[in-house]
Each structure stands twice: as C-alpha cells, then as structure tokens.
Design a protein around this motif. Structure first.
Motif, mmCIF file in Angstrom:
data_model
loop_
_atom_site.group_PDB
_atom_site.id
_atom_site.type_symbol
_atom_site.label_atom_id
_atom_site.label_comp_id
_atom_site.label_asym_id
_atom_site.label_seq_id
_atom_site.Cartn_x
_atom_site.Cartn_y
_atom_site.Cartn_z
ATOM 1 N N LEU A 1 -9.932 -11.027 -8.239
ATOM 2 C CA LEU A 1 -10.138 -11.644 -6.922
ATOM 3 C C LEU A 1 -10.979 -10.782 -5.986
ATOM 4 N N ASP A 2 -10.702 -9.474 -6.003
ATOM 5 C CA ASP A 2 -11.399 -8.547 -5.111
ATOM 6 C C ASP A 2 -12.904 -8.571 -5.296
ATOM 7 N N THR A 3 -13.321 -8.447 -6.557
ATOM 8 C CA THR A 3 -14.740 -8.419 -6.880
ATOM 9 C C THR A 3 -15.386 -9.730 -6.479
ATOM 10 N N TRP A 4 -14.712 -10.822 -6.813
ATOM 11 C CA TRP A 4 -15.246 -12.140 -6.492
ATOM 12 C C TRP A 4 -15.505 -12.243 -4.997
ATOM 13 N N LYS A 5 -14.499 -11.855 -4.215
ATOM 14 C CA LYS A 5 -14.613 -11.990 -2.762
ATOM 15 C C LYS A 5 -15.731 -11.132 -2.189
ATOM 16 N N SER A 6 -15.850 -9.889 -2.662
ATOM 17 C CA SER A 6 -16.847 -9.026 -2.034
ATOM 18 C C SER A 6 -18.260 -9.419 -2.447
ATOM 19 N N GLN A 7 -18.388 -10.116 -3.589
ATOM 20 C CA GLN A 7 -19.725 -10.541 -3.978
ATOM 21 C C GLN A 7 -20.226 -11.734 -3.181
ATOM 22 N N ILE A 8 -19.328 -12.662 -2.895
ATOM 23 C CA ILE A 8 -19.823 -13.873 -2.241
ATOM 24 C C ILE A 8 -19.926 -13.743 -0.736
ATOM 25 N N SER A 9 -19.164 -12.862 -0.126
ATOM 26 C CA SER A 9 -19.418 -12.625 1.292
ATOM 27 C C SER A 9 -19.317 -11.148 1.626
ATOM 28 N N ILE A 10 -20.413 -10.643 2.118
ATOM 29 C CA ILE A 10 -20.504 -9.228 2.442
ATOM 30 C C ILE A 10 -19.894 -9.004 3.823
ATOM 31 N N ARG A 11 -18.881 -8.168 3.898
ATOM 32 C CA ARG A 11 -18.202 -7.929 5.163
ATOM 33 C C ARG A 11 -18.439 -6.534 5.722
ATOM 34 N N SER A 12 -19.068 -5.675 4.925
ATOM 35 C CA SER A 12 -19.433 -4.368 5.471
ATOM 36 C C SER A 12 -20.653 -3.879 4.722
ATOM 37 N N LEU A 13 -21.505 -3.145 5.410
ATOM 38 C CA LEU A 13 -22.752 -2.722 4.773
ATOM 39 C C LEU A 13 -22.478 -1.759 3.626
ATOM 40 N N ALA A 14 -21.351 -1.058 3.667
ATOM 41 C CA ALA A 14 -21.011 -0.128 2.596
ATOM 42 C C ALA A 14 -20.649 -0.866 1.315
ATOM 43 N N GLU A 15 -20.206 -2.100 1.479
ATOM 44 C CA GLU A 15 -19.743 -2.863 0.324
ATOM 45 C C GLU A 15 -20.834 -3.140 -0.694
ATOM 46 N N VAL A 16 -22.071 -3.065 -0.263
ATOM 47 C CA VAL A 16 -23.146 -3.539 -1.106
ATOM 48 C C VAL A 16 -23.403 -2.619 -2.298
ATOM 49 N N THR A 17 -23.036 -1.345 -2.162
ATOM 50 C CA THR A 17 -23.277 -0.429 -3.269
ATOM 51 C C THR A 17 -22.319 -0.734 -4.416
ATOM 52 N N PRO A 18 -22.770 -0.567 -5.657
ATOM 53 C CA PRO A 18 -21.927 -0.873 -6.804
ATOM 54 C C PRO A 18 -20.626 -0.076 -6.797
ATOM 55 N N ALA A 19 -20.659 1.164 -6.285
ATOM 56 C CA ALA A 19 -19.470 1.996 -6.275
ATOM 57 C C ALA A 19 -18.365 1.329 -5.464
ATOM 58 N N ARG A 20 -18.742 0.733 -4.336
ATOM 59 C CA ARG A 20 -17.741 0.101 -3.486
ATOM 60 C C ARG A 20 -17.148 -1.131 -4.174
ATOM 61 N N LEU A 21 -17.999 -1.844 -4.915
ATOM 62 C CA LEU A 21 -17.528 -3.036 -5.607
ATOM 63 C C LEU A 21 -16.439 -2.714 -6.615
ATOM 64 N N ALA A 22 -16.585 -1.556 -7.246
ATOM 65 C CA ALA A 22 -15.650 -1.205 -8.304
ATOM 66 C C ALA A 22 -14.346 -0.632 -7.742
ATOM 67 N N GLN A 23 -14.365 -0.287 -6.464
ATOM 68 C CA GLN A 23 -13.209 0.397 -5.897
ATOM 69 C C GLN A 23 -12.060 -0.565 -5.591
ATOM 70 N N ASP A 24 -10.853 -0.143 -5.838
ATOM 71 C CA ASP A 24 -9.689 -0.949 -5.517
ATOM 72 C C ASP A 24 -9.323 -0.760 -4.051
ATOM 73 N N PRO A 25 -8.608 -1.716 -3.483
ATOM 74 C CA PRO A 25 -8.147 -1.525 -2.105
ATOM 75 C C PRO A 25 -7.142 -0.373 -2.049
ATOM 76 N N PRO A 26 -6.924 0.184 -0.851
ATOM 77 C CA PRO A 26 -5.994 1.296 -0.739
ATOM 78 C C PRO A 26 -4.593 0.924 -1.238
ATOM 79 N N SER A 27 -3.813 1.937 -1.632
ATOM 80 C CA SER A 27 -2.544 1.644 -2.292
ATOM 81 C C SER A 27 -1.497 1.093 -1.330
ATOM 82 N N ASN A 28 -1.733 1.239 -0.032
ATOM 83 C CA ASN A 28 -0.763 0.634 0.890
ATOM 84 C C ASN A 28 -1.214 -0.750 1.345
ATOM 85 N N SER A 29 -2.087 -1.381 0.557
ATOM 86 C CA SER A 29 -2.530 -2.728 0.900
ATOM 87 C C SER A 29 -1.746 -3.750 0.094
ATOM 88 N N LEU A 30 -1.334 -4.801 0.782
ATOM 89 C CA LEU A 30 -0.568 -5.849 0.120
ATOM 90 C C LEU A 30 -1.469 -6.781 -0.701
#
Ligand SMILES: [Zn+2]
Ligand SMILES: [Zn+2]
Ligand SMILES: [Zn+2]
Ligand SMILES: [Zn+2]
Lengths: 474, 356
Positions: free
Chosen positions: A386-415
């Motif tokens: 779900l995460d990857t899908w969401k960040s690809q179809i709508s960019i919400r931060s300029l940092a997100e565009v790099t491939p490294a950010r795409l591969a990153q999981d949300p922080p561990s205290n995120s629901l």
C-alpha cells in the motif's frame, strides 16, 4: 431505513393501501408460482400472490444461510453449527424480518407441520441465541438512547432469546473488554495523532472515561464519511466480539439485498475493493498472537442478502411485524455512505434490477494481491504494497521522489502499516473544506482491540529485543 | 495575514490547493508533481521503449491537449526516445468536431508532431450527424464509442505506430469502474483499471493520466495557458452514465480522495477464474477482420443495421435476431475495409500524413 413501501403493497384484506400506479410487470398479473391467483406483489418484473410470496422469502432466506451453517467439508444433510448464535439487531426493517424468520424456521413448531415426522430442527439448530443491540446515540449529543425500548421489544417478542445491549463507547472501555475476555491491555492507554503518519504512543495519564474517549475520537475524524464508516465498523467489530464471548459460531445481520448493494458501492468508493468479499460474508478470528491458536472463526452471514428492501417491507406488513425503526444518523447527505444510499435508491426506481446486478457482479470478484495481515481497527484483510502504491500516485513531499524514500518504511510508531487502505483513508483523508496543514495535535485513544494489538506487538518485540539492531525499526 | 507558503518547497507562496491531496502549493511545484506523477505512472508500467512510435489520440479537448503537451515534455526531459504522432478522429458532428479539429491542427504546429485525421465518413460511410438523423439521440453514444475504438486502431495502422495513448483521466476510470459494476459487465470490469491493454490482434493502448484528476488537468492547462476546445459533445450521453457521473461528482465533493479510492478498489479485485473461463473467447470479425467476440464485430453489426434501416441491431440481441430472420445481408451492402495490424516496429515506411 425506510420500509420501502411500494404501490403494490396491500393490507391483510388484500386491498391496496396506496394508489395504484401503472403496471410494472411484463406479461400477465397472474402469480408466476401457482399460476392461479392474481398477483399481489411484483419483484423485479415477476408477479407473486400473497400465499406464494411467503415461501418465496423463506426459500431465499434459507438459501442465504443454510449452506454456510456447517464448517466447509462437513456434509450438508444435517445442519450442525459448532457453536451458538448471535443476531445483530438494529431495530430496522431487515433485522426485524431476520428475527421473525429465524424464529419461524428454526425455533417454532411451524416447520414441523410442513415436514414429515418429528423434525430435530424444532429444538433449534443453535443451542443458545443472543440478540445484541448496539447503542450509537452517544456519538451525537442530542440523540435519545433506545436501549430500553429495544430491550422491552425483544423480551416481549422473543422471550427465549438472551438480550445483550452494547454501547458504542464499549469500544473504549477496558472493563468491558476484560468482561468479554479480550486480549491483554496496559494500565495506560494507547493513543494516536490524526496526522498523515498516524503516530501512536502510550499516554502518561489516562483519566478519560470511555464516553469521553469515544466522543474525542469522533470529534477528531476528518470527514462525515469517516464518522459514518467508523460507526459502522465499531458496531460490526463489537458484535463480532460479543459473538465470540457467547461462544457463537455465527453472527447474523439483517442486511437486505438493497442495503448490501449500497454498502458494496459505498465500500468501493472508500477504497475497500480488496475486502469486497467480506462485505457480503466473512470468517473472523481475533488477530492476536497470544491466543492459544485453537480459536474457531465466527462466521458473519447476511441471510437476507437476496431479499430486497421492498420484499422485506411487504413481508413485515403481511406478517404484521412491529418495526421499531433504525436510528437515523445526522449528516447523511455529506457522507459517502449517505450519498450512495440516495443514489442507489433513486436508481432502483428507474432500473429495478440494478441492486441485484451489483451484488451478483461483486460476487464474481476475488482479491488480487497478497494478504499481509488483519487490519487493527476493522479486522479485515490488509493488502500488501500500500505504501509504495500511495507514494507513487500522489507525491506529498519533494523528498519522496527519490527511490530511497520510496523503499523506506514508515516510522515504527506509525499505525499506518497496521491498517487497511479504507481505515487509513477514514483517519487521514480530508474533505476539500478542511484546512489541510493545520494538523491536529490532539491524541485520541484507540479502540480497545487496537490497543490490545499494540500491547501484543510490544510484547513480541520485548521477546526478541536482544537480537534487534537500532531499536528494531522494521 | 502572512501569505501561506507552499507545502512542498516551503519557499514560494502557495497559490492553489491540489484537488488530489488537499495540499496548498506553488505553481512551479504543481507543474513538477503533476508531470512527475505521470512520469511515475509511465515508468512503473514500463509503457515505452526507445524507438517506439506512439500515437496520441487527440480530440482537441483538454485531456488530449494536455496529454500531448506533457508527453512531449517528458519525452524530452527523460529521454524516452519515442516518436510522437497526433491521431484524430472526425466523427462528423457539425459545430462540435469541425471546430475542435482546428484546435488539434494548431497543436500540430505548436508541438511539431505529425497529424493524421480519419473520419467516420471515410471509414464507415456514415457521419454521426447522419447516424443521429436516422436513429435519433437515443443510443447514439453506443455507435460513436464502437466506431471510435475501431477508428483509432485503423488510424494507428495507417500511421504504422506500435502504441496509442489516450487522455482518459482518473475521473473517467473511476466512473467506468462504477458503471461496469452497475451494469454487470464483468469482462470490462476486469480490464478497465489496467493502465495498458493489449490483445493479440489489437494495438497496445494505454492511459498515462490514469491517476490524474480531471480538475488538475484543467488547472494545468489554465496555468500553462494551453489552447483547448471545451465544448461538450452536442449529442448528450446516455442517461445511465449521466447518473453515474453526477454521483461521482458528489462523492468527490464529499471526499476528494474518492476518485483515487475507487481506482484503488478496481485494481484490488480480479474476476474469479471460473467466471473468466466462461467468458466468450475473442475471434476476428468475418467481415472486416477486427477483433470481436461474435462472428460479426460490433461495428459491422451496427453498420449493417444502419444500412438496412434496423437501427437497434448491435444494441439488443432481439433486434439482431429479427434482422437475421429477414434473411442474410443483401448483396452490395457497404462494409468496412478489411483490418490489418501494422507491420510492427522497423524502418518507418513512407506514409501519407496530413500536413494541412
Ligand atoms: Zn401464487
Ligand atoms: Zn481497516
Ligand atoms: Zn513550491
Ligand atoms: Zn467487423
């Protein structure tokens, strides 16, 4: 839900109680079943007389229930559920008809007359029947509660069934959770912030009452859609927990064909396509790892899913059933659920087969992607990626565009990673009118089952703590 | 009150609120995210490879005008190495299509892309004006849709391209998901959310704007000052689709993510295998060679009905049977020229391109 009174409905004497409209049937007005009597009701262009209508409804009801009573693999000749029965009762038309049909078909002598000999079914298929009503008025300040009225009705009409009232605030009530023997909880509460990451933490001070927690939770939801969906989800999960605590193999709801079509379209419009099958029927086991693993699934069935709201209304009228009516929630016009209901009911007038087309089409679908878990709020399957899908179809931060950010999981205290797509949307998707950047700083207490899930994860993490590097961010 | 800063770059002043995310951002960041999201869609689905010949289905409307502009921009920025063409279909609707084709011709100049225009009149011997004169305004969208689908493929064959891209946006796709569920069209439901469709006998087609909101396309055209033709078709769409469209607009107003949420739903489910197996296999039309699920393709059925004056043929099975009962198609019935797939990639052959 309205009774769906249509022009064809007649009173007990067979006189039309409403003005007759132009005929809606195709060929003749003679009953399609007995081919003798003049018809009294038209169901999707087919004519039935009053005496053939009753077996017709019973047949559809049984067809929607009996194939799902035994655990699959068991032979179907004898109906033998492994546990008791819980019925969710809202006071509405569907659940009123459901209670009547359950009683007539499995808990009265009526069926025995129709069949030869002493039918063992007469003892009731399920040993014990619980009728559960969930009070929703707490969400709205000016709505009167109806638990007493419903209790009176059930005790008068169905004295052998146990009545169990539940309040929506029970979803935030640790004592109630203990009583129904849910999972482990900590002394203080887990709460989340309704920001895009849905960060959660353990509160230092948990002094609010269940009612306060419930009201704070609903106050901070971003849309009317979220309010309505959350009420529906909490009701369903509360009912499932009640069913489990009563050792029930089945939980039945009085969802009619019309209501099912509405919830399918509404669910799809909220991103719930992955759970399209669960919308019609689902098997549920609590998702906690700490259980003994032998727990059997509660099966949620909607036996009226092939009986339209108009047929339910006619059935109730001819049987002389008292319908209390379902509580109406304010703000329907602004929610996706309310809009869908209005849309489908409107469409049904001009295109009467629409609702059955919707349910039949959806029954031909399966979920595509892999299942990665069970949603910690709504208890339905969560789809992977779900995460990857969401960040690809709508960019919400300029940092997100790099491939490294795409591969990153949300922080561990995120629901986020513990929730399905629909629940993520319910908690984070805003209306065009809300000011987007003023994120709420308020922490809202999570439902008890979500908290239990987090406690469970913390416990697991504790067990493997020594082997984790960097605090164990996944 | 101090001017609000862009939520993305945090430097410039925010001048718009993105319908898709609700974020308030500046103009430059809007261009950037709009284009990059389309680029993500293209690369994620690996739509193109260098040397591909790609036709843009161009109607002169906002979607295809913006698509042509963005395709040209991305092709240059990311060096896709593809050759772009404009392909327009002239349905023969006076006061609507003849005007919008002028816009396409201007686009041809501005973007310096070769343009091919094919008309229903050339292909089928009927303009939409003539069709409507015979059958009335009911069902005319069925005719137009069936004819357009084939016309694009035939145009692509003329241009010898490998691939057609169309301007279908997220709103169109969400609407189609709902329509297919309500109509029980399980075959279309299974494929309507795929970004790219290709059968054995059809030219590859894709929708780079699959996740792009209609409102953002309008915004993009507005801020880029792109020139497009904005009149709706004068023959109104069928009532049922009209209901679905109005419903979708209501949903979007209640919660803007509804459009993307419906697409997400459509992508998450698949048609059960046993249902799929029962569906009709594709064959080729015995009369015109185009792919078809029956002996005669939809276009040939519709056309035969028009020629023989039985308009409902191809819309209902009952009308088809009625016409068949009247005997076989008469000798000398006008039919569509035989369809052949383009020769495929290779040295581009000389083809006739309208340069007017
Ligand atoms: Zn009868
Ligand atoms: Zn969920
Ligand atoms: Zn910016
Ligand atoms: Zn053909």
């Amino acid at each position: 839900m309205s009774c769906g009174t249509a022009a064809e409905i007649q009173n007990a004497q067979g006189e039309s109680v409403l003005m007759t409209k132009k005929p809606k049937y195709d060929r003749s007005n003679v009953c399609v079943k007995c081919k003798e009597n003049t018809g009294n009701i038209v169901i999707r262009h087919v004519v039935y007389c009053k005496s053939c209508f009753d077996p017709f409804v019973k047949h559809r009801f049984k067809k929607g229930l009996e194939p799902f009573i035994n655990i699959s693999g068991q032979k179907k000749a004898v109906l033998k559920p492994w546990g008791n029965l819980t019925i969710g009762f809202s006071g509405g038309l569907g659940s009123t008809v459901l209670l009547d049909l359950i009683t007539r078909c499995y808990y009265s002598s009526e069926e025995v007359d129709e069949k030869k000999g002493n039918n063992p079914r007469n003892d009731g298929i399920w040993k014990k029947v619980t009728v559960c009503y969930v009070e929703v008025s707490e969400v709205y300040s000016k709505m009167p509660g109806r638990t007493a009225e419903v209790r009176q009705f059930i005790q008068d009409s169905y004295p052998t069934f146990e009545f169990v009232p539940v309040r929506l605030s029970n979803a935030f009530d640790k004592r109630w959770w203990e009583r129904i023997s849910g999972g482990p909880l900590t002394k203080s509460d887990f709460a989340m912030r309704l920001d895009p990451d849905l960060a959660f933490k353990l509160l230092d001070d948990s002094s609010s009452t269940p009612l306060e927690s419930l009201q704070a939770y609903f106050r901070s939801l971003p849309t009317q859609t979220a309010v309505h969906s959350s009420i529906q989800t909490l009701i369903r999960v509360l009912l499932l927990h009640i069913a489990r605590s009563k050792n029930s193999s089945h939980l039945l709801l009085g969802t009619s064909l019309t209501s099912l079509a509405i919830s399918l379209i509404s669910g799809i419009s909220q991103g719930g396509g992955y759970n399209i099958r669960e919308e019609a029927q689902e098997d549920w086991t609590p998702s906690l790892t700490s259980g003994d693993g032998k727990e059997r699934a509660v099966r949620l069935v909607r036996p009226l899913r092939d009986v339209g709201v108009k047929e339910c209304g006619t059935y109730a009228w001819w049987r002389g059933l008292k319908v209390l009516g379902k509580a109406k929630w304010p703000g329907g016009r602004q929610s996706i659920g309310g809009l869908t209901k209005e849309f489908i009911l409107g469409l049904e007038k001009g295109y009467p087969s629409t609702v059955s087309t919707i349910t039949r089409t959806c029954a031909k679908l399966v979920s595509k992607d892999e299942l990665v878990g069970i949603c910690s709020i709504c208890q339905r399957p969560v789809q992977g990626g779900l995460d990857t899908w969401k960040s690809q179809i709508s960019i919400r931060s300029l940092a997100e565009v790099t491939p490294a950010r795409l591969a990153q999981d949300p922080p561990s205290n995120s629901l986020i990673s513990l929730l399905c797509y629909s629940c993520q949307g319910t908690l984070t998707s805003r209306s065009s009118k809300t000011i987007s950047t003023a994120e709420s700083e308020v922490m809202v207490t999570l439902p008890v089952w979500t908290q239990a899930k987090l406690v469970d994860r913390e416990r697991m993490k504790g067990e493997i703590q020594d082997f984790l590097i960097d605090g164990g961010n996944e | 009150m101090a001017p609000k800063l862009c939520a993305l770059c945090e430097k410039s002043r925010a001048i718009l609120k993105r319908p898709k995310t609700g974020q308030q951002i500046c103009k430059e960041c809007f261009f950037y995210v709009f284009e990059t999201e389309v680029h993500n869609t293209i690369t994620q689905a690996q739509l193109f490879k260098p040397g591909d010949r790609v036709a843009i289905g161009a109607s002169g409307g906002k979607d295809s005008t913006v698509l042509a502009y963005v395709m040209k921009t991305l092709n240059e920025r990311y060096d896709y190495g593809i050759h772009l063409y404009l392909l327009s279909i002239d349905e023969g609707i006076t006061g609507y299509r003849d005007d919008s084709l002028e816009t396409v011709k201007r686009n041809q100049q501005q973007y310096s892309m070769p343009l091919k225009i094919l008309s229903y009149n050339d292909l089928y011997g009927w303009t939409m004006d003539a069709v409507v004169a015979q059958i009335g305004k009911k069902n005319n969208c069925t005719f137009c849709g069936v004819f357009r689908r084939q016309a694009l493929d035939r145009g692509a064959a003329v241009l010898n391209v490998d691939h057609i891209v169309t301007g279908h946006n997220a709103d169109d796709i969400a609407e189609t998901v709902l329509m297919n569920i309500m109509r029980g069209d399980i075959a279309r439901l299974g494929r309507c959310t795929s970004i790219c469709t290709q059968g054995e006998d059809t030219i590859k087609r894709s929708k780079p704007f699959k996740y792009t909101y209609e409102k953002e396309i309008v915004m993009y055209a507005y801020f880029k000052k792109l020139d497009y033709f904005s009149t709706e078709c004068i023959y109104s769409p069928d009532a049922y689709r009209g209901h679905a469209r109005a419903f979708l607009k209501d949903l979007e107003a209640a919660r803007p993510s509804a459009i993307i949420d419906i697409i997400h739903s459509g992508e998450a489910f698949a048609v059960k295998e046993e249902v799929k197996a029962a569906q009709k296999a594709q064959q080729t039309c015995k009369r015109c060679g185009y792919m078809s699920s029956n002996e005669l393709c939809k276009a040939c059925s519709l056309l035969e009905g028009l020629e023989r004056g039985v308009a409902a043929v191809g819309i209902t099975d009952r009308a088809r049977k009625k016409m068949d009962a009247e005997g076989p198609a008469p000798e000398g019935l006008r039919t569509i020229p035989y369809f052949q797939m383009p020769a495929g990639p290779g040295p581009s052959t000389t083809i006739q391109i309208d340069t007017s």
